[in-house]
Every structure is written in structure tokens, then in C-alpha cells.
Motif scaffolding. Structure first.
Motif, mmCIF file in Angstrom:
data_model
loop_
_atom_site.group_PDB
_atom_site.id
_atom_site.type_symbol
_atom_site.label_atom_id
_atom_site.label_comp_id
_atom_site.label_asym_id
_atom_site.label_seq_id
_atom_site.Cartn_x
_atom_site.Cartn_y
_atom_site.Cartn_z
ATOM 1 N N LEU A 126 44.122 1.305 -5.721
ATOM 2 C CA LEU A 126 42.877 0.574 -5.982
ATOM 3 C C LEU A 126 43.231 -0.698 -6.745
ATOM 4 C CD1 LEU A 126 40.692 3.529 -7.400
ATOM 5 C CD2 LEU A 126 40.818 2.732 -5.028
ATOM 6 N N ILE A 127 42.503 -1.757 -6.464
ATOM 7 C CA ILE A 127 42.657 -2.996 -7.240
ATOM 8 C C ILE A 127 41.302 -3.277 -7.890
ATOM 9 C CG2 ILE A 127 43.276 -5.440 -7.207
ATOM 10 C CD1 ILE A 127 44.908 -4.933 -4.685
ATOM 11 N N LEU A 156 43.876 -4.751 -12.388
ATOM 12 C CA LEU A 156 44.690 -3.553 -12.596
ATOM 13 C C LEU A 156 44.971 -2.925 -11.237
ATOM 14 C CD1 LEU A 156 42.636 -1.910 -15.514
ATOM 15 C CD2 LEU A 156 44.537 -3.538 -15.695
ATOM 16 N N ILE A 157 46.212 -2.503 -11.053
ATOM 17 C CA ILE A 157 46.574 -1.767 -9.843
ATOM 18 C C ILE A 157 46.584 -0.286 -10.223
ATOM 19 C CG2 ILE A 157 48.290 -1.490 -8.013
ATOM 20 C CD1 ILE A 157 47.098 -4.400 -8.291
ATOM 21 N N ILE A 158 45.696 0.465 -9.597
ATOM 22 C CA ILE A 158 45.505 1.873 -9.962
ATOM 23 C C ILE A 158 46.082 2.778 -8.872
ATOM 24 C CG2 ILE A 158 43.805 3.652 -10.558
ATOM 25 C CD1 ILE A 158 43.751 1.233 -12.472
ATOM 26 N N ASP A 159 47.062 3.583 -9.255
ATOM 27 C CA ASP A 159 47.621 4.574 -8.335
ATOM 28 C C ASP A 159 47.032 5.929 -8.702
ATOM 29 O OD1 ASP A 159 49.061 6.397 -6.903
ATOM 30 O OD2 ASP A 159 51.012 5.909 -7.785
ATOM 31 N N ILE A 210 49.011 -3.841 -29.687
ATOM 32 C CA ILE A 210 49.033 -4.683 -28.482
ATOM 33 C C ILE A 210 49.665 -3.908 -27.320
ATOM 34 C CG2 ILE A 210 49.976 -6.809 -27.467
ATOM 35 C CD1 ILE A 210 49.573 -8.123 -30.247
ATOM 36 N N LYS A 211 50.700 -3.131 -27.619
ATOM 37 C CA LYS A 211 51.307 -2.301 -26.558
ATOM 38 C C LYS A 211 50.299 -1.294 -26.010
ATOM 39 C CE LYS A 211 56.042 -2.415 -28.140
ATOM 40 N NZ LYS A 211 57.107 -1.690 -28.802
ATOM 41 N N GLU A 212 49.500 -0.726 -26.900
ATOM 42 C CA GLU A 212 48.503 0.255 -26.460
ATOM 43 C C GLU A 212 47.416 -0.406 -25.616
ATOM 44 O OE1 GLU A 212 50.161 3.464 -27.189
ATOM 45 O OE2 GLU A 212 48.029 3.969 -27.351
ATOM 46 N N LEU A 213 46.986 -1.590 -26.023
ATOM 47 C CA LEU A 213 45.971 -2.302 -25.224
ATOM 48 C C LEU A 213 46.523 -2.564 -23.826
ATOM 49 C CD1 LEU A 213 44.625 -4.854 -27.869
ATOM 50 C CD2 LEU A 213 43.280 -3.073 -26.738
ATOM 51 N N TRP A 214 47.779 -2.986 -23.784
ATOM 52 C CA TRP A 214 48.435 -3.219 -22.496
ATOM 53 C C TRP A 214 48.437 -1.940 -21.664
ATOM 54 C CZ3 TRP A 214 52.665 -0.925 -20.252
ATOM 55 C CH2 TRP A 214 53.157 -1.551 -19.093
ATOM 56 N N LYS A 215 48.841 -0.859 -22.322
ATOM 57 C CA LYS A 215 48.958 0.430 -21.646
ATOM 58 C C LYS A 215 47.624 0.844 -20.999
ATOM 59 C CE LYS A 215 49.339 4.678 -23.734
ATOM 60 N NZ LYS A 215 49.838 5.612 -24.761
ATOM 61 N N PHE A 216 46.535 0.647 -21.732
ATOM 62 C CA PHE A 216 45.223 1.081 -21.235
ATOM 63 C C PHE A 216 44.553 0.069 -20.312
ATOM 64 C CE2 PHE A 216 45.368 3.868 -25.105
ATOM 65 C CZ PHE A 216 45.334 5.073 -24.418
ATOM 66 N N GLY A 217 45.227 -1.020 -20.005
ATOM 67 C CA GLY A 217 44.651 -1.979 -19.054
ATOM 68 C C GLY A 217 43.547 -2.840 -19.628
ATOM 69 N N THR A 218 43.535 -2.984 -20.949
ATOM 70 C CA THR A 218 42.567 -3.885 -21.576
ATOM 71 C C THR A 218 43.167 -5.286 -21.560
ATOM 72 O OG1 THR A 218 41.712 -2.099 -22.949
ATOM 73 C CG2 THR A 218 41.225 -4.348 -23.667
ATOM 74 N N THR A 219 42.717 -6.082 -20.612
ATOM 75 C CA THR A 219 43.321 -7.402 -20.428
ATOM 76 C C THR A 219 42.706 -8.448 -21.356
ATOM 77 O OG1 THR A 219 41.838 -7.604 -18.536
ATOM 78 C CG2 THR A 219 44.128 -7.038 -18.068
ATOM 79 N N ARG A 220 41.485 -8.167 -21.816
ATOM 80 C CA ARG A 220 40.795 -9.116 -22.719
ATOM 81 C C ARG A 220 40.149 -8.332 -23.847
ATOM 82 N NH1 ARG A 220 40.606 -14.735 -20.307
ATOM 83 N NH2 ARG A 220 41.486 -14.279 -18.261
ATOM 84 N N ASN A 241 47.870 6.173 -14.608
ATOM 85 C CA ASN A 241 47.476 5.720 -13.273
ATOM 86 C C ASN A 241 47.482 4.198 -13.134
ATOM 87 O OD1 ASN A 241 45.388 8.332 -13.876
ATOM 88 N ND2 ASN A 241 46.682 8.397 -12.060
ATOM 89 N N ILE A 242 47.605 3.505 -14.291
ATOM 90 C CA ILE A 242 47.588 2.034 -14.242
ATOM 91 C C ILE A 242 49.023 1.548 -14.075
ATOM 92 C CG2 ILE A 242 46.889 -0.079 -15.426
ATOM 93 C CD1 ILE A 242 44.891 1.603 -17.024
ATOM 94 N N LYS A 243 49.312 0.993 -12.916
ATOM 95 C CA LYS A 243 50.703 0.649 -12.602
ATOM 96 C C LYS A 243 51.043 -0.795 -12.940
ATOM 97 C CE LYS A 243 51.734 4.686 -11.167
ATOM 98 N NZ LYS A 243 52.467 5.553 -12.105
#
Ligand code: GUN
Ligand code: FE
Length: 426
Positions: free
Chosen positions: A58-59, A380-383, A113-123, A410-412
Motif C-alpha cells: 500500500l502507498i 509510507l510504503i506499507i507491506d 526522532i528515531k521513533e517518529l521515523w519508525k512510526f511513519g510520522t513524517t510531519r 509494516n512500514i517499509k
């Protein structure tokens, strides 16, 4: 064609509240940082561009978190047994005091910041602390990460412990220094004016901050009507103001379409009308409102009245940085609201909540949170192939399954403003 590429996969976004646009096995064409278009077949004139094929993934647009407290990341999941005012005094202020120490701040902020990245929070839209240096450092760190954020040095000059308070003069001086230095320093990271809330800000300070917002054309964030004791305290401090929101309004802090207010749980009719008129963002923080027994925010009503609504994790009042976790809590609280208010306000459905977590909050940043033409490409690319899916699902169902049963694994891949962002390495 330079600076043009495409991503291919199963594309889902919500151009309007509650309405999915779905393109199976299709292409998003990105030029520079923005979406040029979504196509089921690659148009002839783009046939030579690079296509990143994500197969059956999914995108979706990147998630937007419009309210969180960076220093409170250290307290995540701790001290959730009190209401707002004693919670601040007991757990939160003593933690925030530590951010005069840049070494400590760097440790916590890197992890955040690493955690925000991990969870797909782009903003995200963020409260730092009143400390100028670590607030600047947080902006520099975001810039290095490639994620986008508004970061606010907090202002507080009254009713605060002696270890976490500043003079009115220094509060304004430090804020202006940051605005001068950072307003145009980075593309994706900006300063935001951040009076903590009325109880900790004198009228003189709030008025001065309003002037700074005007001078530098800066956005503003604060808290509004979160808790009943807080609201009573504001009434005591400002007996001549009609209500809590009017105090912000009278000091110039409700700027047209440029201010966001966290919580908005207990708004009065006049406050709703004022927010609707000024297009003030109401940031719904369901996890935090549950954890601190703040109450149930009437989100359906605020949306129906034309107030822009977004979601916030509000860590560490909230206990999770994950926006899908926040979305599920939003749904559950909305269902409870429906039940306890005698079915007066229709619950929010998944498509509506998905909109709030993407385009709803994205609007605060501009053209963000959607794949319509001209929108900055945050994705986000979701597998979801590892989720226990045992029957045929539509793309809409696969998205819902990810929101309710998926997680960061699931966020790749994450994109922000057209660029793939890899895990921060601080
Ligand atoms: N109101 C003023 N400060 C805070 C804070 O740090 N968290 C929450 N949830 N509400 C606030
Ligand atoms: Fe908050």
C-alpha cells in the motif's frame, strides 16, 4: 526528465473527509518535491522515468502528529495516574527542567526522532522546553533527519516552579532570537511560537508573543480547555475575559488559519464560534485525554462547525507516538462519545480518522497529507503481507486492517517532500 520519478503500488488517500481515493496497481508521478499526478497507466511522456515498483504494497500519505512534547518522551508510559495540573507538577515539570543539559537533551531527542521515523510520522508540531539552546538543537537534529517539524521553544513566566520559569523579558528575547535565526534557515523545519498555556503565561508575555507572530509571520501552538480545573484557574486569572479562548484572542494569539490548540475538550459555544471564524486547528489528543481523565472532545461537532481538526499523540500525556495507535483510540473515544451523549454525535469512521491523521493535520503545513496534484510527496510504503490476512480483502479493508492490527514493522519506506528518508543515525 530530471527530478521526475514514479512510485508504483496500491495507492490510497483521502482528498476529502471520509472519502477514499483508491488506485490499484497505479503510479504516482513526483516532480521535485511534489505530486504531479496519479495514473493507472504510465503516460507516454513519462515512459523513460525511473519507476520504483513496490509491488503489492500500500502507498499512503505520511502521518501528521500535530501535538507532542519532545522532552516528555523520557516519561513515555510513566506517571499517568493524575489529572493535568498535579500531573504537570509531579512528573512533567521536573523532567522538563533537565533540558538545560544539552547532553541529556541530545540523548532523548535522538531517540525521539528515531521513533517518529519508525512510526511513519513524517510531519510533527512539537513543544520543546523553555530552554533556548536545546530547542535550537532539536531543530538542527530534525533538519539532519529529513523529517519535517515545527518546533517551539516553550514560553512560561508565571505559576511555574522556580526551576522551570523565565522572566517575561528573557522569554520574549529568546523567542525572537530563535525566530530571527531559524525562520528561514531550513525548508522542512520551522520555529513556532509556543506559549505553554494561559496559566503559565502573563498577559504581557502573550501580548508580546502575538506581536512577534505578526512581525515574523510565525505559526502559534498552545493548549485550550483540556481539563476542568485548568479552565477554572484561567477564569480566576482572567475574570474579565468571557472564556479561555478569548484570553488568547485578546492577546493576538488566535491567528487566522495559523494557530493550533491542543485538546479543546470542554469548549463553550462562543469558543467554538471563535475557532471556526479564525480557522484555528483543534488538535484531538484521544490517548492523553483518556490517560489524564480530561474528558471526551466533541470532535464530530467541531468538524461540523467548520473547525479544522487534526490528531496529536500528545506524548507523554499520551502513551504512544504511533499515529495508528492514536487513530484507534480516536475511533474508540468517538464511539464512546456517541454512546454517552445519547447518540447525538455520529461516531467517526476509519476513513474520516485516516483523513484527520493525514490531510487534516497536513493542512497546517500547507499542501501536505494527500496525493492530489501539487501536494508535497510525503508517503509510507506499507507491506501488510505479514499480517494474518486469511480472506480476500479490498484495498480499503487492507488499510483498515493495518491501522487496527499493524505496527511500525509494516512500514517499509518513508518519503518526505519527495525524498526517501532513511533511519536517522545520530
Ligand atoms: N497543558 C500545559 N502543559 C501541558 C502539557 O505538557 N501536556 C498537556 N497534556 N497539557 C498541558
Ligand atoms: Fe500537550
Amino acid at each position: 526528465m530530471e527530478n521526475v520519478y514514479a512510485v508504483k503500488g496500491n495507492i490510497i488517500f483521502t482528498p476529502d473527509l471520509g472519502k477514499y481515493s483508491i488506485f490499484e496497481n497505479s503510479y504516482i508521478i513526483i516532480e521535485n518535491k511534489s505530486v504531479k499526478g496519479v495514473y493507472e497507466k504510465l503516460p507516454e511522456k513519462f515512459k523513460d522515468i525511473i519507476v520504483k515498483d513496490y509491488g503489492n504494497s500500500l502507498i499512503i500519505p505520511g502521518f501528521v502528529d500535530l501535538h507532542l512534547h519532545a522532552p516528555q518522551f523520557a516519561n513515555l508510559g510513566l506517571g499517568l495516574d493524575k489529572e493535568l495540573m498535579p500531573w504537570l507538577e509531579t512528573y512533567t515539570f521536573p523532567e522538563e527542567k533537565k533540558y538545560s543539559d544539552l547532553v541529556y537533551a541530545k540523548k532523548v531527542y535522538s531517540s525521539l526522532i528515531k521513533e517518529l521515523w519508525k512510526f511513519g510520522t513524517t510531519r510533527s508540531v512539537i513543544f520543546a522546553t523553555l530552554h533556548k539552546e536545546s530547542s535550537k538543537m532539536l531543530m538542527d537534529m530534525f533538519n539532519i533527519s529529513g523529517l519535517s517539524a515545527y518546533v517551539g521553544k516553550v514560553n512560561m513566566d508565571r505559576n511555574s516552579p522556580n526551576f522551570l520559569i523565565e522572566t517575561t523579558e528573557n522569554s520574549l528575547k529568546d523567542t525572537e532570537e530563535i525566530l530571527i535565526e531559524y525562520s528561514n534557515k531550513y525548508d522542512l523545519v520551522k520555529p513556532i511560537i509556543t506559549p505553554r498555556f494561559v496559566p503559565t503565561c502573563t498577559e504581557e508575555l502573550m501580548y508580546g508573543l502575538g506581536k512577534l507572530a505578526e512581525k515574523y509571520n510565525t505559526k502559534i501552538q498552545s493548549h485550550l480547555c483540556e481539563n476542568k480545573d485548568e479552565i477554572a484557574f484561567v477564569k480566576e486569572l482572567h475574570p474579565r475575559s468571557k472564556n479561555y479562548a478569548r484570553v488568547y484572542y485578546e492577546t493576538g494569539l488566535l491567528r487566522q488559519f495559523s494557530t493550533c490548540m491542543a485538546h479543546c475538550v470542554h469548549l463553550k459555544e462562543d469558543e467554538i464560534a471563535l475557532m471556526a471564524k479564525k480557522k484555528i486547528f483543534a488538535v484531538h489528543c484521544a490517548n492523553s485525554n483518556n490517560n489524564l481523565s480530561s474528558g471526551i472532545a466533541p470532535i464530530r461537532k467541531l468538524i461540523d462547525r467548520g473547525i479544522p481538526v487534526a490528531l496529536g499523540s500528545d506524548i507523554s500525556g499520551g502513551h504512544s507516538l504511533s499515529m495508528i495507535n492514536t487513530m484507534v483510540s480516536t475511533a474508540q473515544v468517538s464511539n464512546l462519545n456517541y454512546a454517552v451523549k445519547n447518540r447525538a454525535e455520529k461516531p467517526l469512521n476509519t476513513a474520516e480518522i485516516f483523513y484527520l491523521a493525514t490531510k487534516g493535520g497536513g493542512k497546517f503545513f500547507g499542501k501536505v497529507g494527500s496525493f492530489e496534484e501539487g501536494y508535497e510527496f510525503d508517503a509510507l510504503i506499507i507491506d501488510d503481507s505479514t499480517l494474518p490476512i486469511v480472506k480476500e480483502l479490498t484495498l480499503e479493508e487492507r488499510l483498515q486492517k493495518f491501522i487496527y492490527t499493524g505496527d511500525d514493522r509494516n512500514i517499509k519506506i518513508r518519503y518526505v517532500a519527495g525524498k526517501e528518508v532513511s533511519e536517522p543515525t545520530f
